[in-house]
Design an enzyme around this catalytic site. Structure first.
Site, mmCIF file in Angstrom:
data_model
loop_
_atom_site.group_PDB
_atom_site.id
_atom_site.type_symbol
_atom_site.label_atom_id
_atom_site.label_comp_id
_atom_site.label_asym_id
_atom_site.label_seq_id
_atom_site.Cartn_x
_atom_site.Cartn_y
_atom_site.Cartn_z
ATOM 1 N N TYR A 144 0.913 -1.122 -0.032
ATOM 2 C CA TYR A 144 0.082 0.005 0.051
ATOM 3 C C TYR A 144 0.949 1.103 -0.073
ATOM 4 C CZ TYR A 144 -3.854 3.155 1.391
ATOM 5 O OH TYR A 144 -4.655 4.057 1.300
ATOM 6 N N LYS B 276 0.940 4.415 -2.976
ATOM 7 C CA LYS B 276 0.700 5.593 -2.811
ATOM 8 C C LYS B 276 1.986 6.381 -2.954
ATOM 9 C CE LYS B 276 -3.534 4.753 -1.819
ATOM 10 N NZ LYS B 276 -4.614 5.270 -2.833
#
Length: 241
Positions: free
Chosen positions: A146, A150
């Protein structure tokens, strides 16, 4: 801020930040084109806002391009589609990596590419807002892929700003703190995990989806005409301390 006469494509619009953004922009006059995987959630959104809906699995590059073609040329793009698989560095799997990176990064890049191509063909102008995360700035347990997705999207946002700026297209990233969506509730449901995180916020709480939606609207509007290539934390001061 009035968006009458404007159109916006929102990915991940079926729930969470994407849905809150769709509702807010529709209330402010925009024609919303909502892209998400879940048909039922999209139909509910259409009934509430009048949005035009497109059901697509954006993890497939072909499906992402087809959805953007169906969406057509719009004034704005908000990349909200996101997912997470909670795995540590030592536990990371190929399947987990693909699930997270396919949606959080590749799909966003494809949607931005197709949006920009359409805008340039129409004469230029427009705004891309990419929803990222403070996880791209700080290390959180079980957020390996994750965080990578990002942080990667923030880097890509700067490239978009540089290359698309001459065509009148701005690109901005918004990095929210923990936002109380369905995805976040799963990741932060344990008080032993959430409470130490919450007290690190000067405002003393996590964000609501509507607060991220309002920041998104601000970046889309003309009041932010000189903001491009920036990463705006929507984090209650978390990254400042």
């Amino acid at each position: 801020m009035d968006f009458k006469g404007k159109s916006v494509i929102i990915t991940g619009a079926g729930k969470g930040i994407g849905r809150a953004t769709a509702v807010l922009l529709a209330e402010r006059g925009a024609q919303v084109v909502a892209i998400s995987r879940g048909r039922e959630a999209l139909e509910s959104l259409a009934a509430e806002t009048g949005a035009r809906i497109i059901s697509a699995d954006l993890s497939s590059p072909a499906a992402a391009r087809a959805a953007m073609a169906q969406a057509g040329t719009c004034d704005y793009l908000v990349n909200c589609a996101g997912t997470n698989v909670l795995e540590t560095v030592l536990e990371m799997t190929d399947e987990g990596y693909d699930t997270v990176l396919d949606i959080n990064l590749r799909a966003a890049l494809i949607c931005a590419q197709e949006f920009a191509r359409a805008r340039i063909a129409a004469g230029g102008g427009g705004v891309i807002v990419n929803i990222t995360s403070i996880a791209g700035h700080r290390g959180f347990d079980q957020h390996l892929c994750y965080a990578a997705s990002k942080a990667g999207l923030e880097g890509a946002t700067r490239v978009m700003a540089r290359e698309l700026g001459p065509h009148g297209i701005r690109a901005v990233a918004l990095a929210p703190t923990v936002t109380l969506t369905e995805l976040a509730l799963e990741a932060w449901s344990d008080p032993a995990k959430s409470e130490p995180m919450m007290v690190r916020h000067p405002v003393g709480r996590f964000a609501g989806p509507e607060e991220v939606a309002r920041a998104t609207a601000l970046m889309l509007g003309d009041d932010a005409a000189m903001v491009s290539g920036a990463v705006l934390p929507v984090d209650g001061g978390f990254l400042a301390v």
